[in-house]
Design an enzyme around this catalytic site. Sequence first.
Site, short mmCIF file in Angstrom:
data_model
loop_
_atom_site.label_atom_id
_atom_site.label_comp_id
_atom_site.label_asym_id
_atom_site.label_seq_id
_atom_site.Cartn_x
_atom_site.Cartn_y
_atom_site.Cartn_z
N GLY A 1 7.79 -20.19 -19.78
CA GLY A 1 9.28 -19.90 -19.83
C GLY A 1 9.93 -21.26 -20.05
O GLY A 1 11.04 -21.44 -19.86
N HIS B 1 8.98 -18.84 -33.16
CA HIS B 1 7.73 -18.77 -33.69
C HIS B 1 7.11 -20.09 -34.04
O HIS B 1 7.79 -21.01 -34.49
CB HIS B 1 7.33 -17.80 -34.87
CG HIS B 1 5.75 -17.84 -35.25
ND1 HIS B 1 4.80 -16.91 -34.65
CD2 HIS B 1 5.09 -18.44 -36.04
CE1 HIS B 1 3.65 -17.20 -35.33
NE2 HIS B 1 4.00 -18.07 -36.14
N MET C 1 4.98 -12.07 -25.54
CA MET C 1 3.76 -11.66 -26.08
C MET C 1 3.41 -10.31 -26.43
O MET C 1 2.33 -9.72 -25.88
CB MET C 1 2.49 -12.58 -25.51
CG MET C 1 2.60 -14.10 -25.47
SD MET C 1 2.81 -14.76 -27.08
CE MET C 1 1.18 -14.66 -27.63
N GLU D 1 10.56 -27.34 -30.58
CA GLU D 1 11.40 -25.71 -29.97
C GLU D 1 12.32 -26.13 -29.31
O GLU D 1 13.37 -25.16 -29.09
CB GLU D 1 10.00 -25.17 -29.28
CG GLU D 1 8.83 -24.86 -30.27
CD GLU D 1 7.88 -23.83 -29.81
OE1 GLU D 1 8.28 -22.68 -29.16
OE2 GLU D 1 6.65 -23.91 -29.96
N ILE E 1 3.96 -6.63 -28.99
CA ILE E 1 4.70 -6.30 -30.34
C ILE E 1 5.66 -4.93 -29.95
O ILE E 1 5.18 -4.14 -29.02
CB ILE E 1 3.20 -5.52 -30.95
CG1 ILE E 1 2.44 -6.78 -31.58
CG2 ILE E 1 3.99 -4.87 -32.25
CD1 ILE E 1 1.07 -6.55 -32.24
N ARG F 1 3.12 2.07 -26.35
CA ARG F 1 4.42 1.08 -26.90
C ARG F 1 5.51 1.75 -26.66
O ARG F 1 6.69 1.16 -26.36
CB ARG F 1 4.19 0.66 -28.07
CG ARG F 1 2.82 -0.26 -27.98
CD ARG F 1 2.91 -1.12 -29.37
NE ARG F 1 1.49 -1.96 -29.57
CZ ARG F 1 1.23 -2.83 -28.92
NH1 ARG F 1 2.27 -3.65 -28.20
NH2 ARG F 1 0.00 -3.50 -29.12
C1 GRF Z 1 6.30 -21.11 -27.54
O1 GRF Z 1 5.35 -21.85 -28.42
C2 GRF Z 1 6.67 -20.10 -28.42
O2 GRF Z 1 7.13 -20.72 -29.73
C3 GRF Z 1 5.64 -19.27 -28.66
O3 GRF Z 1 4.93 -18.99 -27.24
C4 GRF Z 1 5.36 -20.43 -26.59
C5 GRF Z 1 5.97 -20.06 -25.50
O4 GRF Z 1 6.18 -21.08 -24.57
N1 GRF Z 1 6.16 -17.99 -29.17
P1 GRF Z 1 7.21 -21.16 -23.39
O5 GRF Z 1 6.87 -19.85 -22.61
O6 GRF Z 1 8.68 -20.98 -23.89
O7 GRF Z 1 6.78 -22.39 -22.62
#
Ligand code: GRF
Length: 219
Positions: A18, A115, A96, A180, A98, A71
């Site tokens: 997170g 992403h 993570m 990010e 779908i 799902r």
């Molecule tokens: C990040 O690299 C995000 O782009 C990808 O999963 C990772 C999550 O990291 N989808 P965090 O849980 O936000 O530290």
Amino acid sequence: MSSGVRKKRVAILISGRGSNMVSLIEAASAPGFPAEIALVLSNRPEAGGLARAQAAGIPTCVLDHTGFADRASFDAALQAALTGADIDLVVLAGFMRILTPGFVEAWAGRMINIHPSLLPLFRGTHTHAQALAAGVRLHGCTVHFVVPELDAGPIVAQAAVPVRPGDDADSLAARVIVQEHRLYPAAFALVAGGRARLENGRVVFSSEVIAPDGALLSL
Ligand code: GRF
């Protein structure tokens, strides 16, 4: 907000540590931010981000996907949790799992994801290893609206980093995650404030965020 406009109620969906969630919570705590984080939801009970959300005083919820038959039933429970919390906008941050097309369509234009690649390159997992294998010299991250096709939605914002000789997946990941944490709050603010919208499958920006030379302000 001083304007009296109701802040958008946001749910952040996580599966792990997170760190992006924390950057979004910090951004939303600023006075005048157009949204409030009303819920953090994880599909994994052991997700480290849950404790970080609780420490920030955010209500949390766990929907353990292993307890659902399929799902569709998981997504129905997810929808119920979001509706129950009166959520307006869903933000995926390392979620993570779908999502079914029906769920995604129900949140069209109201759900974003980050992403860790410069989409449309390197969809799916292991994006940093994919970038190294492809030999690209630039890599990065993308914030996009979510559509049923995985990692294929209209792009709100991107940030690039160099790929350096000697990089491995870990060193590249460490360089990308810094971007990010900068990019996602900025893109989140644009979407939450209605200044980046999904219209007919394209992202449309309000004129006030476009500089005279066409550059996007605040990204
Ligand atoms: C990040 O690299 C995000 O782009 C990808 O999963 C990772 C999550 O990291 N989808 P965090 O849980 O936000 O530290």
